[in-house]
Design a protein around this motif. Sequence first.
Motif, PDB file in Angstrom:
ATOM      1  N   GLN A  37       0.753  -1.114   0.017  1.00 24.72           N
ATOM      2  CA  GLN A  37       0.100   0.097  -0.009  1.00 24.72           C
ATOM      3  C   GLN A  37       0.853   1.354   0.127  1.00 24.72           C
ATOM      4  N   LYS A  75       3.012   3.729  -1.915  1.00 24.51           N
ATOM      5  CA  LYS A  75       3.210   4.046  -3.351  1.00 24.51           C
ATOM      6  C   LYS A  75       4.760   4.310  -3.838  1.00 24.51           C
ATOM      7  N   LYS A 110       4.009  -4.792  -6.065  1.00 24.20           N
ATOM      8  CA  LYS A 110       3.435  -3.843  -7.160  1.00 24.20           C
ATOM      9  C   LYS A 110       3.605  -4.506  -8.598  1.00 24.20           C
ATOM     10  N   SER A 116       0.909  -0.349 -10.772  1.00 22.68           N
ATOM     11  CA  SER A 116      -0.376  -0.534 -10.059  1.00 22.68           C
ATOM     12  C   SER A 116       0.137  -1.308  -8.745  1.00 22.68           C
ATOM     13  N   MET A 117      -0.802  -0.967  -7.788  1.00 25.06           N
ATOM     14  CA  MET A 117      -0.400  -1.466  -6.509  1.00 25.06           C
ATOM     15  C   MET A 117      -1.365  -2.245  -5.582  1.00 25.06           C
ATOM     16  N   GLY A 118      -1.218  -2.770  -4.586  1.00 28.40           N
ATOM     17  CA  GLY A 118      -1.922  -3.558  -3.567  1.00 28.40           C
ATOM     18  C   GLY A 118      -1.819  -5.113  -4.051  1.00 28.40           C
ATOM     19  N   ASN A 164      -5.448   0.169  -7.309  1.00 29.27           N
ATOM     20  CA  ASN A 164      -5.190  -0.418  -6.098  1.00 29.27           C
ATOM     21  C   ASN A 164      -6.054  -1.762  -5.969  1.00 29.27           C
TER      22      ASN A 164
END
Length: 377
Positions: A198, A200, A206, A228-230, A266
């Motif tokens: 979470q 950035k 990621k 992209s993340m999460g 996310n």
Amino acid sequence: MRKRSPFDTHRLSLPSLGASALAAGLLLAAGTARPATAGPVHPAGTGSPAAVTDSAPGKPVTVSEGWSIPWGLSWLPDGSALLTERDTFKVFALTQDGKKKQVGKVPEVVTTGGEGGLLSIAVSPKWESGHQVFVMHTAKEGNRIARLTYQDGKLSGYTVLVKGIKKNKYHNGGRIKFGPDGLLYATTGEAQTPDLAQDKKSLNGKILRMTPDGKPAPGNPFGNLVYSMGHRNPQGLTWDAQGRLWEAEFGNAKYDELNLIESGKNYGWPVCEGNCSESGMTNPKRQWPVKDASPSAVAYADGAIYMAALRGQRLWRIPVDGTNAGTPKAYYTKDYGRLRTVEAVPGKKALWLTTTNGDNNGDGGAGSDKVFRIDLK
């Protein structure tokens, strides 16, 4: 039946953020629909036909055997492939008719006693401009992305492009692939530190997008390498015929996921595992109980995504229509053990599929793994 660790690769990572409601979900429940931006169509020779058809995988035929944890696979212009072995750090060339030759050993690679080592490999789409090959691997200080030259049947010129991606015994991610936009994408695990997914500014948990020199790609959402993340431990990347990016990742104890990836979104971990109603989180298109999947690679071919499953010991076929993922169907359940990497064969209605029964959770030992060819009929 093969014996497996009860936790497999989903262990050792519990959410450290506040608990949120997880949707109970049915087996193979579809995720909440969301729009995706279509990218360019795959260039010719990527093995991704534009038409959606209803073919099915035939019986696997052995191309080559005697492998020890073959992890990465990428095609050369002559139709042969380069494959990596995770724990030996070796790279091999393998022809369509099964001729195998070691072409190098990547320097500065270390194992983690778990899932680290020499992971993925990607051949440059601009082959004629330098015969460049890219690898992702674990090193002393963390996980790296590096570039080499493949000339006259040998690898040379090792150059580090990205370093400092945190490593751990498990959850190193490790898949790299060039997209239809000519940029290099990489999956990174959260290194058993869920909060990093979470953050950035962190490169862990990621999907990264970069130029062939390892620089942030123009248009990246956070001004760094992060696309992209999460993500918890993603290892599958593929593009459909319209250039949409799909990703598969390991869940923790409940659900594995197939996600449709969009810039800046996310995908939930560790707030969500599978579908949830948490604001700002993007739900998967499909989810599986972890015992049925533990997904590693994914490949798009002939209108469907094929997903190799480790703990699930099966190959999933998921038809896709636009941004929708249809009803999955399993093939070869427990017939060949742990399935690691699947790739579409360029210019043919066929796949290559590798096993990793020699890994930590397998019972095959060194030299027990195989590379299969599967014709789509």
